[in-house]
Scaffold this motif. Sequence first.
Motif: not given
Length: 64
Positions: A18, A28, A25, A21-23
């Motif tokens: 995570l 997470d 929320r 991929i710089r994702y």
Amino acid sequence: MLVSMSAVLLLGLLIWFLLRIRYLRWADLLLCGTFGFLLARTVAAPLVQALLDGVSGFLGQLRF
């Protein structure tokens, strides 16, 4: 203990992915929080560990 080590490894890999991929929320954030509790073994860790043991016990009883 085996479930804890597996959970730490799995959560560590998910957090790395995570971040890669710089994702990130809210879900997470909970994932990272669980990882932190397992590593730190704080006062709240027995509660988190009991929750994880319950989930792993439930998943272990599922038959596909």
